[in-house]
Scaffold this active site. Sequence first.
Site, PDB file in Angstrom:
ATOM      1  N   GLU A 179    -116.738  11.116 -98.575  1.00 55.32           N
ATOM      2  CA  GLU A 179    -117.844  10.540 -99.028  1.00 55.32           C
ATOM      3  C   GLU A 179    -117.866   9.104 -99.095  1.00 55.32           C
ATOM      4  OE1 GLU A 179    -120.915  10.252 -99.868  1.00 55.32           O
ATOM      5  OE2 GLU A 179    -121.313  10.867-101.903  1.00 55.32           O
ATOM      6  N   ASP A 180    -118.977   8.402 -98.849  1.00 55.49           N
ATOM      7  CA  ASP A 180    -118.810   6.944 -98.838  1.00 55.49           C
ATOM      8  C   ASP A 180    -118.349   6.165-100.075  1.00 55.49           C
ATOM      9  OD1 ASP A 180    -121.308   7.447 -99.980  1.00 55.49           O
ATOM     10  OD2 ASP A 180    -122.620   6.413 -98.796  1.00 55.49           O
ATOM     11  N   ASP A 184    -120.124   6.616-107.352  1.00 63.62           N
ATOM     12  CA  ASP A 184    -120.863   5.680-108.338  1.00 63.62           C
ATOM     13  C   ASP A 184    -120.797   6.252-109.574  1.00 63.62           C
ATOM     14  OD1 ASP A 184    -122.103   3.627-109.341  1.00 63.62           O
ATOM     15  OD2 ASP A 184    -124.181   4.186-108.472  1.00 63.62           O
ATOM     16  N   PHE A 196    -124.323  -3.179-105.884  1.00 61.65           N
ATOM     17  CA  PHE A 196    -125.095  -2.414-104.926  1.00 61.65           C
ATOM     18  C   PHE A 196    -124.570  -3.027-103.500  1.00 61.65           C
ATOM     19  CE2 PHE A 196    -128.155  -0.540-102.344  1.00 61.65           C
ATOM     20  CZ  PHE A 196    -128.220   0.795-102.636  1.00 61.65           C
ATOM     21  N   ARG A 218    -127.250  -0.255 -92.266  1.00 60.67           N
ATOM     22  CA  ARG A 218    -126.223   0.800 -91.851  1.00 60.67           C
ATOM     23  C   ARG A 218    -125.322   0.172 -90.856  1.00 60.67           C
ATOM     24  NH1 ARG A 218    -127.253   5.652 -94.810  1.00 60.67           N
ATOM     25  NH2 ARG A 218    -129.279   6.160 -94.886  1.00 60.67           N
TER      26      ARG A 218
HETATM   27  P1  IMP Z   1    -123.449   8.807-107.577  1.00 63.79           P
HETATM   28  O1  IMP Z   1    -123.989  10.391-107.629  1.00 63.79           O
HETATM   29  O2  IMP Z   1    -124.075   7.892-108.303  1.00 63.79           O
HETATM   30  O3  IMP Z   1    -121.810   8.883-107.675  1.00 63.79           O
HETATM   31  O4  IMP Z   1    -124.008   8.370-106.154  1.00 63.79           O
HETATM   32  C1  IMP Z   1    -123.324   8.590-105.051  1.00 63.79           C
HETATM   33  C2  IMP Z   1    -124.341   8.286-103.888  1.00 63.79           C
HETATM   34  O5  IMP Z   1    -125.173   7.103-104.165  1.00 63.79           O
HETATM   35  C3  IMP Z   1    -123.574   7.563-102.716  1.00 63.79           C
HETATM   36  O6  IMP Z   1    -123.209   8.659-101.970  1.00 63.79           O
HETATM   37  C4  IMP Z   1    -124.628   6.613-102.094  1.00 63.79           C
HETATM   38  O7  IMP Z   1    -125.287   7.572-101.318  1.00 63.79           O
HETATM   39  C5  IMP Z   1    -125.311   6.196-103.314  1.00 63.79           C
HETATM   40  N1  IMP Z   1    -124.836   5.048-103.877  1.00 63.79           N
HETATM   41  C6  IMP Z   1    -124.074   4.726-104.792  1.00 63.79           C
HETATM   42  N2  IMP Z   1    -123.903   3.351-104.927  1.00 63.79           N
HETATM   43  C7  IMP Z   1    -124.448   2.695-103.757  1.00 63.79           C
HETATM   44  C8  IMP Z   1    -124.412   1.528-103.223  1.00 63.79           C
HETATM   45  O8  IMP Z   1    -123.927   0.625-103.845  1.00 63.79           O
HETATM   46  N3  IMP Z   1    -125.129   1.371-102.138  1.00 63.79           N
HETATM   47  C9  IMP Z   1    -125.758   2.320-101.328  1.00 63.79           C
HETATM   48  N4  IMP Z   1    -125.750   3.541-101.927  1.00 63.79           N
HETATM   49  C10 IMP Z   1    -125.025   3.988-103.070  1.00 63.79           C
END
Ligand code: IMP
Length: 174
Positions: A96-97, A100, A149, A162
């Site tokens: 995963e990237d 959050d 972000f 990207r």
């Molecule tokens: P979570 O469900 O809140 O953990 O979010 C995970 C997903 O939200 C990641 O796989 C990203 O695709 C997106 N995301 C969360 N933070 C960022 C950010 O800072 N930039 C871009 N995408 C984000």
Amino acid sequence: MEKLKLLVSQQEIEKAIGRIAEELKRDYRDQPPLLVGVLKGAFVFMADLIRALDIPVEIEFVKLSSYGTKTKSSGKIRVVQGLRSPIRDRDVLVVEDIVDTGLTIHFLLDYLAKKKPRSLKLCALLDKPSSRQIDLAIDYKGMEIPDVFVVGYGIDYNEKFRYLPEIYYLEETS
Ligand code: IMP
């Protein structure tokens, strides 16, 4: 208007990937894993990670959608593109990237666990621990970042940025 500020350089990304690759080589040497990348954001990280490994991994991708604002996950997640091959009895590593809130990955790990892999672990390049809404173990982690972000290195804002080789954070300017 958005202004980009450098957060993680190419060199720092390379170093983090090198370290993760060493950990993976140590842990998976005798049991090459199936890497499951989360589209779209993890595709650049996945590409660099597999080339830093010298073990014969296989790869798959899944795509999830989350309803929420442009910058925050709502926790209502659905699988848009699932796995194309079975993972029963495989050693699966999710790539995963960013983690959050943790809601997306929590949902995905649950979805994959139901398919009965032999092992299931998580690798994430970036971790925003201060935004976490659910307890989650990241087995292989690139680095922790503050609750900003970010874009670049495969990660987007409205499909933009990207292509950037480094990771930036967005600063809103009016
Ligand atoms: P979570 O469900 O809140 O953990 O979010 C995970 C997903 O939200 C990641 O796989 C990203 O695709 C997106 N995301 C969360 N933070 C960022 C950010 O800072 N930039 C871009 N995408 C984000």
